[in-house]
Design a protein around this motif. Structure first.
Motif, PDB file in Angstrom:
ATOM      1  N   VAL A 328       0.850  -1.193   0.000  1.00  0.00           N
ATOM      2  CA  VAL A 328       0.000   0.000   0.000  1.00  0.00           C
ATOM      3  C   VAL A 328       0.883   1.240   0.000  1.00  0.00           C
ATOM      4  N   GLN A 329       0.354   2.354  -0.523  1.00  0.00           N
ATOM      5  CA  GLN A 329       1.089   3.613  -0.557  1.00  0.00           C
ATOM      6  C   GLN A 329       0.906   4.405   0.737  1.00  0.00           C
ATOM      7  N   ARG A 330      -0.264   4.318   1.397  1.00  0.00           N
ATOM      8  CA  ARG A 330      -0.532   5.030   2.638  1.00  0.00           C
ATOM      9  C   ARG A 330      -1.253   4.093   3.598  1.00  0.00           C
ATOM     10  N   GLY A 331      -1.055   4.340   4.898  1.00  0.00           N
ATOM     11  CA  GLY A 331      -1.749   3.532   5.892  1.00  0.00           C
ATOM     12  C   GLY A 331      -0.935   3.438   7.167  1.00  0.00           C
ATOM     13  N   SER A 332      -1.613   3.597   8.304  1.00  0.00           N
ATOM     14  CA  SER A 332      -0.934   3.508   9.601  1.00  0.00           C
ATOM     15  C   SER A 332      -0.601   2.051   9.894  1.00  0.00           C
ATOM     16  N   PRO A 333       0.629   1.755  10.317  1.00  0.00           N
ATOM     17  CA  PRO A 333       0.997   0.381  10.657  1.00  0.00           C
ATOM     18  C   PRO A 333       0.391   0.003  12.014  1.00  0.00           C
ATOM     19  N   PRO A 334       0.366  -1.334  12.311  1.00  0.00           N
ATOM     20  CA  PRO A 334       0.783  -2.456  11.458  1.00  0.00           C
ATOM     21  C   PRO A 334      -0.281  -2.789  10.417  1.00  0.00           C
ATOM     22  N   ILE A 335       0.182  -3.439   9.314  1.00  0.00           N
ATOM     23  CA  ILE A 335      -0.713  -3.783   8.214  1.00  0.00           C
ATOM     24  C   ILE A 335      -0.639  -5.294   7.988  1.00  0.00           C
ATOM     25  N   LEU A 336      -1.802  -5.914   7.868  1.00  0.00           N
ATOM     26  CA  LEU A 336      -1.886  -7.346   7.586  1.00  0.00           C
ATOM     27  C   LEU A 336      -2.319  -7.523   6.130  1.00  0.00           C
ATOM     28  N   TYR A 337      -1.510  -8.320   5.392  1.00  0.00           N
ATOM     29  CA  TYR A 337      -1.812  -8.580   3.981  1.00  0.00           C
ATOM     30  C   TYR A 337      -2.340 -10.008   3.838  1.00  0.00           C
ATOM     31  N   ARG A 338      -3.412 -10.162   3.033  1.00  0.00           N
ATOM     32  CA  ARG A 338      -3.976 -11.470   2.711  1.00  0.00           C
ATOM     33  C   ARG A 338      -3.954 -11.660   1.205  1.00  0.00           C
ATOM     34  N   PHE A 339      -3.689 -12.885   0.777  1.00  0.00           N
ATOM     35  CA  PHE A 339      -3.578 -13.197  -0.647  1.00  0.00           C
ATOM     36  C   PHE A 339      -4.690 -14.183  -1.031  1.00  0.00           C
ATOM     37  N   HIS A 341      -6.762 -16.431  -4.357  1.00  0.00           N
ATOM     38  CA  HIS A 341      -6.858 -16.980  -5.712  1.00  0.00           C
ATOM     39  C   HIS A 341      -8.331 -17.288  -5.950  1.00  0.00           C
ATOM     40  N   GLU A 342      -8.924 -16.556  -6.889  1.00  0.00           N
ATOM     41  CA  GLU A 342     -10.359 -16.683  -7.173  1.00  0.00           C
ATOM     42  C   GLU A 342     -11.165 -16.520  -5.883  1.00  0.00           C
ATOM     43  N   ASP A 343     -10.769 -15.510  -5.090  1.00  0.00           N
ATOM     44  CA  ASP A 343     -11.442 -15.172  -3.838  1.00  0.00           C
ATOM     45  C   ASP A 343     -11.305 -16.256  -2.765  1.00  0.00           C
ATOM     46  N   VAL A 344     -10.435 -17.207  -2.993  1.00  0.00           N
ATOM     47  CA  VAL A 344     -10.154 -18.234  -1.982  1.00  0.00           C
ATOM     48  C   VAL A 344      -8.840 -17.869  -1.295  1.00  0.00           C
ATOM     49  N   PRO A 345      -8.808 -17.744   0.045  1.00  0.00           N
ATOM     50  CA  PRO A 345      -7.573 -17.332   0.727  1.00  0.00           C
ATOM     51  C   PRO A 345      -6.438 -18.339   0.490  1.00  0.00           C
ATOM     52  N   LEU A 346      -5.240 -17.786   0.183  1.00  0.00           N
ATOM     53  CA  LEU A 346      -4.035 -18.604   0.043  1.00  0.00           C
ATOM     54  C   LEU A 346      -3.170 -18.534   1.290  1.00  0.00           C
ATOM     55  N   GLY A 347      -3.110 -17.362   1.913  1.00  0.00           N
ATOM     56  CA  GLY A 347      -2.290 -17.161   3.093  1.00  0.00           C
ATOM     57  C   GLY A 347      -2.212 -15.685   3.420  1.00  0.00           C
ATOM     58  N   ASN A 348      -1.447 -15.304   4.467  1.00  0.00           N
ATOM     59  CA  ASN A 348      -1.323 -13.904   4.855  1.00  0.00           C
ATOM     60  C   ASN A 348       0.098 -13.635   5.337  1.00  0.00           C
ATOM     61  N   SER A 349       0.436 -12.330   5.364  1.00  0.00           N
ATOM     62  CA  SER A 349       1.761 -11.884   5.811  1.00  0.00           C
ATOM     63  C   SER A 349       1.617 -10.496   6.417  1.00  0.00           C
ATOM     64  N   SER A 350       2.377 -10.209   7.515  1.00  0.00           N
ATOM     65  CA  SER A 350       2.226  -8.953   8.241  1.00  0.00           C
ATOM     66  C   SER A 350       3.412  -8.028   7.975  1.00  0.00           C
ATOM     67  N   TYR A 371      -5.848 -13.517  -9.346  1.00  0.00           N
ATOM     68  CA  TYR A 371      -5.260 -13.343  -8.026  1.00  0.00           C
ATOM     69  C   TYR A 371      -5.497 -11.920  -7.556  1.00  0.00           C
ATOM     70  N   SER A 372      -5.627 -11.766  -6.227  1.00  0.00           N
ATOM     71  CA  SER A 372      -5.776 -10.438  -5.625  1.00  0.00           C
ATOM     72  C   SER A 372      -5.210 -10.504  -4.208  1.00  0.00           C
ATOM     73  N   CYS A 373      -5.026  -9.313  -3.624  1.00  0.00           N
ATOM     74  CA  CYS A 373      -4.565  -9.244  -2.245  1.00  0.00           C
ATOM     75  C   CYS A 373      -5.368  -8.195  -1.502  1.00  0.00           C
ATOM     76  N   GLU A 374      -5.282  -8.253  -0.179  1.00  0.00           N
ATOM     77  CA  GLU A 374      -6.067  -7.375   0.685  1.00  0.00           C
ATOM     78  C   GLU A 374      -5.160  -6.831   1.783  1.00  0.00           C
ATOM     79  N   ALA A 375      -5.299  -5.513   2.069  1.00  0.00           N
ATOM     80  CA  ALA A 375      -4.524  -4.863   3.128  1.00  0.00           C
ATOM     81  C   ALA A 375      -5.485  -4.382   4.206  1.00  0.00           C
ATOM     82  N   ASP A 376      -5.152  -4.656   5.469  1.00  0.00           N
ATOM     83  CA  ASP A 376      -6.037  -4.312   6.573  1.00  0.00           C
ATOM     84  C   ASP A 376      -5.185  -3.876   7.764  1.00  0.00           C
TER      85      ASP A 376
END
Length: 737
Positions: A328-339, A341-350, A371-376
């Motif tokens: 992500v370009q902006r966002g207060s940490p910490p950030i959790l990333y999820r990955f 495949h066809e909206d099925v979770p593959l895994g996550n990384s912080s 494929y897509s990813c999510e930042a939270d």
């Protein structure tokens, strides 16, 4: 004596006496009406003037004797009352004065003067105050109705007059200070009294304990959302002025004046630059009081992340390891990333300190797709745009399924052939086959299944398969069998024998057959739309029904066929049944021929009769006409007609007749023959089942020889003579239909 009487009459009347009376009410309350009536005795004196007095002072004088009224009594109307009259004689000009006895009238108080009370005694600004107007009705007039009204500086408070003696003021302010009083009055009679005035001073309380706090969703100040800064005091009355300030600059960022213990400052959309330290002040005229400093931290939600896929080669192949990186370009940490495949979770990384994160993936054939990813960061998840990844995978063996409108396919249905390969890179070309004969093809540019619609005919029963080809491999599916059920066609009804006219006793075979239709088929037989019976054809084809004819069987016949897919009816076939109307003609013809033959061959006749007698007594019955001795009958009488060879039960027909030598008292006997058939006892005589065998076996039946007179003494002789007659072939056999 007369002089003495005149002296008594005209003597002057002075002082108080019962000659004149003042009538007044005994009990009077405030507001009541007081009527005073002066009454005198009836005599020759006339009233010239009437005067009413209270406490010796004249209230009213009248020129004639009438009442004196006080409309509404007040306490000051209490006193001693009497009346005085001036009299004049009606004949002589004599005058005199007369005064009534005094009457004491006391006007009683209806209710005492009200008293205004204030609770609490000291009014504090902002607090409620209750005003009470206290008074009480006299016990003798407790049924009177009181109402009350409260005033401040000459102005009525609340809603004006009310039956309640209390008025509650929710909050008193400094401007409410002033002179207060109340009034009480009765409706009937109308008596109003006012309380003494009371001065009420509303005391103002200075502000104290000023505090500043923030109100935000979930207790966090989030960029782009609303923020409320609340400044409040624990004490303070009147209008309070609240102001908010930024500590770094000291400048005011907002100000409000209101009659409340708290004030709010709303920031519609907080920005990152709004973070900092703030305080507030409160003042109600006794000097501003400042709150403690409040620190505000603005958190920034994660922006939309960007997903990138790094592969070891330009075209990903099954087995490669690729790196998925999300940032992500902006966002207060910490950030959790999820990955995904066809909206099925593959895994996550912080990413505890912000920035991006990666995820490694070993590719299989199933990993083709999006494929897509999510930042939270706890302030709302953000999903990246989709990044496609394609793998070159040969097609797997396809699966063929056949879909139809019902569980059993019927001729005319439209079925859908679906072919699908579970694995394989698109595009995929599918081909469809019936008994290895191509039916058509369909393409799946994005993979998945393809279909082919087929309108079924009877020839479409058989095995089907499909083929998948994506230029990397060709695969053929397993065979799928399809059975087509054909509805029955219109059946055809035929009659055996195929004639339009039949005779009573004939056995008629009704045969019904549908040219097309899947077995089993149930056939129904009808006579004039009345059901005769039914027969099943388990393996298809036609079915028969046998009917022994009577005269009632003339009419129209039809049949129906049904194999569960819709019944069909045949066309109507007409049949006319003829009875035994030919027998009378036959009898006459037999008689004539018999007479001629008896005259032509008496000797031959005697020989035949002798043999016939021998057979009759021994019980032997001839099985065919060729075994009967005597002159040769006509050719057409010695051969069975073609109709006898039919497998049917015919009505009895005469073969021979007894010919009389001239005795008219006898009735000719007749010999009949009919067809017999062998059948199983289990079969109905009216149905023709498969496998039945018919045999021709003529049987001769003799009728009784009747005589004209059964009591004739020569009966025995005649019986002997009857046995001497010969059997002559009946010509009716030649007239058989």
């Amino acid at each position: 004596m007369l002089l003495w009487s005149l002296l008594v009459i005209f003597a002057p009347v002075d002082g108080k006496s019962d000659w004149l009376t003042l009538v007044a009410p005994s009990a009077v309350f405030e507001g009541d009406r007081i009527d005073l009536t002066c009454q005198k005795k009836n005599d020759g004196w006339k009233v010239k003037r009437v005067s009413y007095y209270k406490d010796g002072e004249e209230l009213q004088f009248l020129s004639k004797l009438s009442n004196c009224s006080i409309q509404r009594a007040v306490l000051s109307d209490s006193g001693t009352y009497h009346c005085a009259v001036s009299l004049v004689w009606s004949i002589f000009p004599f005058q005199k004065e007369k005064t009534s006895r005094s009457v004491r009238i006391e006007v009683q108080e209806l209710f005492p003067r009200p008293v205004l009370t204030v609770s609490p005694f000291r009014a504090i600004e902002g607090n409620p105050v209750t005003l009470t107007c206290e008074t009480k009705l006299s016990p003798q007039r407790s049924d009177a109705q009181l109402r009350f009204c409260f005033f401040r500086d000459g102005r009525a408070l609340g809603s004006g007059w009310s039956s309640s003696p209390e008025l509650r003021v929710p909050a008193m302010w400094s401007g409410d200070s002033g002179s207060y009083w109340c009034e009480a009055e009765t409706v009937t009679p109308s008596v109003r009294k006012q309380s003494l005035q009371s001065q009420i001073h509303v005391r103002r309380v200075p502000v104290s304990n000023v505090s500043l706090e923030m109100r935000a969703p979930r207790g966090q100040v989030i960029e782009g959302r609303n923020l409320v800064l609340l400044c409040s005091v624990t004490e303070g009355t009147g209008n309070i002025t609240f102001s908010w300030h930024r500590e770094a600059t000291g400048t005011s960022v907002g100000k409000k004046t209101q009659r409340s213990l708290s004030g709010e400052l709303e920031v519609p959309a907080v920005q990152e630059r709004d973070a900092g330290r703030y305080y507030c002040r409160a003042d109600n005229g006794h000097g501003p009081i400042q709150s403690k400093v409040l620190s505000i931290l603005v958190r920034i939600p994660a922006s939309c992340p960007i997903l990138s896929i790094t592969a070891p080669r330009a075209q990903a192949v099954e087995g490669d390891v690729v790196e998925l990186r999300c940032e992500v370009q902006r966002g207060s940490p910490p950030i959790l990333y999820r990955f995904y495949h066809e909206d099925v979770p593959l895994g996550n990384s912080s990413a505890p300190s912000g920035g991006g994160a990666s995820f490694n993936l070993s590719l299989t054939a199933e990993h083709s797709g999006n494929y897509s990813c999510e930042a939270d960061n706890g302030l709302g998840a953000q999903r990246s745009e989709v990044v496609p990844l394609s793998l070159s995978v040969p097609v797997s063996r396809p699966v063929l399924t056949i879909w139809g409108p019902r569980s059993q396919a019927v001729e005319g249905d439209v079925v859908e052939l679906r072919c699908e390969a579970q694995r394989g890179s698109p595009p995929i070309l599918y081909r469809f086959y019936h008994e290895d004969v191509p039916l058509g093809s369909s393409s799946a540019p994005s993979g998945g299944e393809a279909s082919l619609n087929l309108s079924l005919t009877a020839e479409h029963s058989g095995n089907y398969s499909c083929e998948a080809n994506n230029s990397l491999r060709v695969q053929r599916s397993k065979m799928v069998s399809l059975s087509i059920t054909v509805p029955v066609s219109h059946p055809v009804l035929t009659l055996n024998p195929d004639v339009a006219q039949a005779m009573v006793g004939d056995v008629l075979e009704l045969r019904c057959e549908a040219q097309r239709g899947s077995p089993p088929i149930l056939y129904w037989f009808y006579h004039e739309d009345v059901i005769l019976g039914n027969t099943s054809a388990p393996f298809g084809g036609g079915a028969s029904f046998n009917l022994s004819l009577t005269t009632e069987h003339s009419g129209n016949y039809s049949c129906g066929a049904d194999n569960g897919l819709g019944a069909q009816s045949s066309e109507t076939v007409s049949l006319n049944i003829t009875g035994l109307c030919k027998n009378k003609v036959t009898h006459i013809t037999v008689g004539v021929i018999g007479c001629l033959l008896s005259m032509l061959g008496l000797a031959a006749t005697a020989a035949l009769v002798g043999r016939f007698r021998t057979q009759r007594k021994s019980g032997a019955i001839p099985r065919n006409i060729g075994s009967v001795p005597g002159p040769d009958p006509p050719a057409q009488a010695l051969h069975s007609p073609p109709s006898l060879s039919r497998p049917a039960l015919m009505e009895l027909q005469p073969l021979y007749s007894n010919v009389s030598p001239g005795d008219d008292d006898l009735v000719y006997s007749q010999i009949w023959i009919r067809q017999h058939r062998e059948r199983s006892p289990a079969h109905s005589p009216r149905t023709h089942q498969k496998g039945e065998v018919f045999h021709q076996e003529p049987a001769i039946v003799y009728s009784e020889v009747k005589r004209a007179d059964p009591y004739d003494p020569a009966r025995q002789d005649r019986e002997e003579a009857a046995e001497g007659y010969e059997n002559v072939p009946c010509t009716s056999l030649a007239l058989d239909h």
